[in-house]
Design a protein around this motif. Structure first.
Motif, PDB file in Angstrom:
ATOM      1  N   PHE A 210      13.604  55.631  -5.430  1.00 61.01           N
ATOM      2  CA  PHE A 210      13.461  55.933  -4.018  1.00 61.01           C
ATOM      3  C   PHE A 210      12.465  57.019  -3.681  1.00 61.01           C
ATOM      4  N   GLU A 211      12.210  57.987  -4.544  1.00 61.17           N
ATOM      5  CA  GLU A 211      10.804  59.078  -4.361  1.00 61.17           C
ATOM      6  C   GLU A 211       9.667  58.096  -4.629  1.00 61.17           C
ATOM      7  N   HIS A 212       9.510  57.182  -5.372  1.00 62.02           N
ATOM      8  CA  HIS A 212       8.312  56.323  -5.637  1.00 62.02           C
ATOM      9  C   HIS A 212       8.274  55.350  -4.153  1.00 62.02           C
ATOM     10  N   HIS A 213       9.120  54.890  -3.815  1.00 64.03           N
ATOM     11  CA  HIS A 213       9.208  53.948  -2.677  1.00 64.03           C
ATOM     12  C   HIS A 213       8.705  54.789  -1.477  1.00 64.03           C
ATOM     13  N   ASN A 214       9.091  56.034  -1.244  1.00 68.85           N
ATOM     14  CA  ASN A 214       8.656  56.729  -0.097  1.00 68.85           C
ATOM     15  C   ASN A 214       7.244  57.257  -0.483  1.00 68.85           C
ATOM     16  N   TYR A 215       6.584  57.483  -1.605  1.00 69.77           N
ATOM     17  CA  TYR A 215       5.317  57.999  -1.918  1.00 69.77           C
ATOM     18  C   TYR A 215       4.429  56.595  -1.517  1.00 69.77           C
ATOM     19  N   VAL A 216       4.650  55.463  -1.790  1.00 72.46           N
ATOM     20  CA  VAL A 216       4.092  54.157  -1.512  1.00 72.46           C
ATOM     21  C   VAL A 216       4.226  53.936   0.171  1.00 72.46           C
ATOM     22  N   SER A 217       5.311  53.805   0.493  1.00 73.48           N
ATOM     23  CA  SER A 217       5.649  53.307   1.948  1.00 73.48           C
ATOM     24  C   SER A 217       5.494  54.332   3.015  1.00 73.48           C
ATOM     25  N   GLY A 218       5.710  55.597   2.572  1.00 78.90           N
ATOM     26  CA  GLY A 218       6.097  56.625   3.513  1.00 78.90           C
ATOM     27  C   GLY A 218       4.860  57.519   3.522  1.00 78.90           C
ATOM     28  N   PHE A 219       3.954  57.344   2.629  1.00 76.51           N
ATOM     29  CA  PHE A 219       2.619  58.197   2.663  1.00 76.51           C
ATOM     30  C   PHE A 219       1.333  57.418   2.617  1.00 76.51           C
ATOM     31  N   LEU A 220       1.111  56.437   1.361  1.00 79.84           N
ATOM     32  CA  LEU A 220      -0.226  55.685   1.083  1.00 79.84           C
ATOM     33  C   LEU A 220      -0.213  54.603   1.836  1.00 79.84           C
ATOM     34  N   GLU A 221       0.757  53.995   2.305  1.00 80.86           N
ATOM     35  CA  GLU A 221       0.706  52.853   3.452  1.00 80.86           C
ATOM     36  C   GLU A 221       0.065  53.493   4.695  1.00 80.86           C
ATOM     37  N   LYS A 222       0.898  54.494   5.163  1.00 84.60           N
ATOM     38  CA  LYS A 222       0.815  55.271   6.440  1.00 84.60           C
ATOM     39  C   LYS A 222      -0.949  55.906   6.428  1.00 84.60           C
ATOM     40  N   LEU A 223      -1.114  56.352   5.329  1.00 83.57           N
ATOM     41  CA  LEU A 223      -2.355  57.126   5.174  1.00 83.57           C
ATOM     42  C   LEU A 223      -3.362  56.055   5.356  1.00 83.57           C
ATOM     43  N   GLN A 224      -3.170  54.870   4.713  1.00 84.97           N
ATOM     44  CA  GLN A 224      -4.100  53.626   5.024  1.00 84.97           C
ATOM     45  C   GLN A 224      -4.351  53.180   6.274  1.00 84.97           C
ATOM     46  N   ASN A 225      -3.428  53.110   7.019  1.00 84.55           N
ATOM     47  CA  ASN A 225      -3.279  52.734   8.482  1.00 84.55           C
ATOM     48  C   ASN A 225      -4.029  53.549   9.293  1.00 84.55           C
ATOM     49  N   PHE A 226      -3.616  54.804   8.967  1.00 81.32           N
ATOM     50  CA  PHE A 226      -4.410  56.051   9.821  1.00 81.32           C
ATOM     51  C   PHE A 226      -5.922  56.205   9.620  1.00 81.32           C
ATOM     52  N   VAL A 227      -6.451  55.828   8.419  1.00 81.41           N
ATOM     53  CA  VAL A 227      -7.797  55.869   8.118  1.00 81.41           C
ATOM     54  C   VAL A 227      -8.493  54.831   8.866  1.00 81.41           C
ATOM     55  N   ARG A 228      -7.696  53.398   8.722  1.00 78.75           N
ATOM     56  CA  ARG A 228      -8.243  52.312   9.479  1.00 78.75           C
ATOM     57  C   ARG A 228      -8.643  52.271  10.801  1.00 78.75           C
ATOM     58  N   ASN A 229      -7.800  52.869  11.514  1.00 78.26           N
ATOM     59  CA  ASN A 229      -7.710  53.162  13.056  1.00 78.26           C
ATOM     60  C   ASN A 229      -8.705  54.201  13.622  1.00 78.26           C
TER      61      ASN A 229
END
Length: 229
Positions: A210-229
């Motif tokens: 669960f912690e790893h899931h949040n690291y990926v989907s709750g942080f890395l993926e959102k960081l990626q989207n933020f940088v792209r925009n």
């Protein structure tokens, strides 16, 4: 039955140091933009996050519990079941992991970080009254690998919440001040409702993913989207 560990473990002292470094992510602060002639880290950050996602992204379904249903809301997980006319609710938060201190022999390889959750357990009666337990795991138990007998589980505090009363208005008892007999009875009370050694083993396995899931989907993926925009 749980090992009776009643150390004065304070939830407020169990402070989790959030990830300050994203894996092997390194930012070149002096990368120059040939277009604008100013320092720009946009491209390097985007590439680093992309690489980190390749390493961390694992399409693994979260483990299920034998006797509890699971509901996920971002970094919050809620586990529920019924016991007679009672409703048992357990809450845990991916933002509140406690790192276990695992010692190894000098000749052995260094063990990867290992985290366990804080648990808030609520027993709800049909009349609206509740009994609330704040629980944790021993930070200094002898844990060498996932799958050990996870019986280093303790009740840190307990409170009785009558229907219609605000939680902040209720007296919360530190269990270290209770008699051994009363502490044992509280543990037995939870065991009868399915919060036993099997459950604690399941919740530790679940929390790791669960912690790893949040690291990926709750942080890395959102960081990626933020940088792209």
């Amino acid at each position: 039955m749980f090992s009776r560990l009643y150390s004065a473990f304070s939830r407020s002292a169990a402070v989790y140091k959030s990830r300050a470094v994203i894996g092997n992510l390194k930012i070149n602060q002096y990368a120059l933009s040939t277009t604008y002639g100013v320092a720009s880290n946009h491209d390097s950050l985007s590439e680093c996050v992309k690489e980190e996602l390749k390493l961390e992204r694992q399409m693994i379904a979260l483990p299920k519990f034998t006797h509890f249903n699971t509901s996920i809301d971002g970094c919050l997980a809620s586990l529920t079941r019924t016991y007679g006319e009672e409703k048992i609710e357990i809450e845990l938060n991916a933002n509140e992991p406690i790192e276990i201190d695992r010692e190894t022999d000098e000749e052995e390889d260094e063990l990867e970080p290992f985290f366990v959750p804080l648990l808030s357990v609520t027993v709800n009666k049909p009349n609206g009254d509740s009994l609330i337990f704040e629980c944790s795991f021993d930070m200094y138990g002898d844990y060498t690998k996932l799958g050990d007998e996870w019986d280093n589980f303790t009740i840190d505090s307990v409170s009785v919440l009558p229907k219609g009363v605000a939680p902040e208005a209720v007296y919360n008892v530190d269990t270290t001040f209770l008699s051994d007999k009363l502490q044992n009875c509280l543990h037995d009370y939870l065991e009868e409702r399915g919060i036993n050694k099997d459950f604690t083993s399941e919740v530790v396995t679940f929390y790791r993913e669960f912690e790893h899931h949040n690291y990926v989907s709750g942080f890395l993926e959102k960081l990626q989207n933020f940088v792209r925009n």
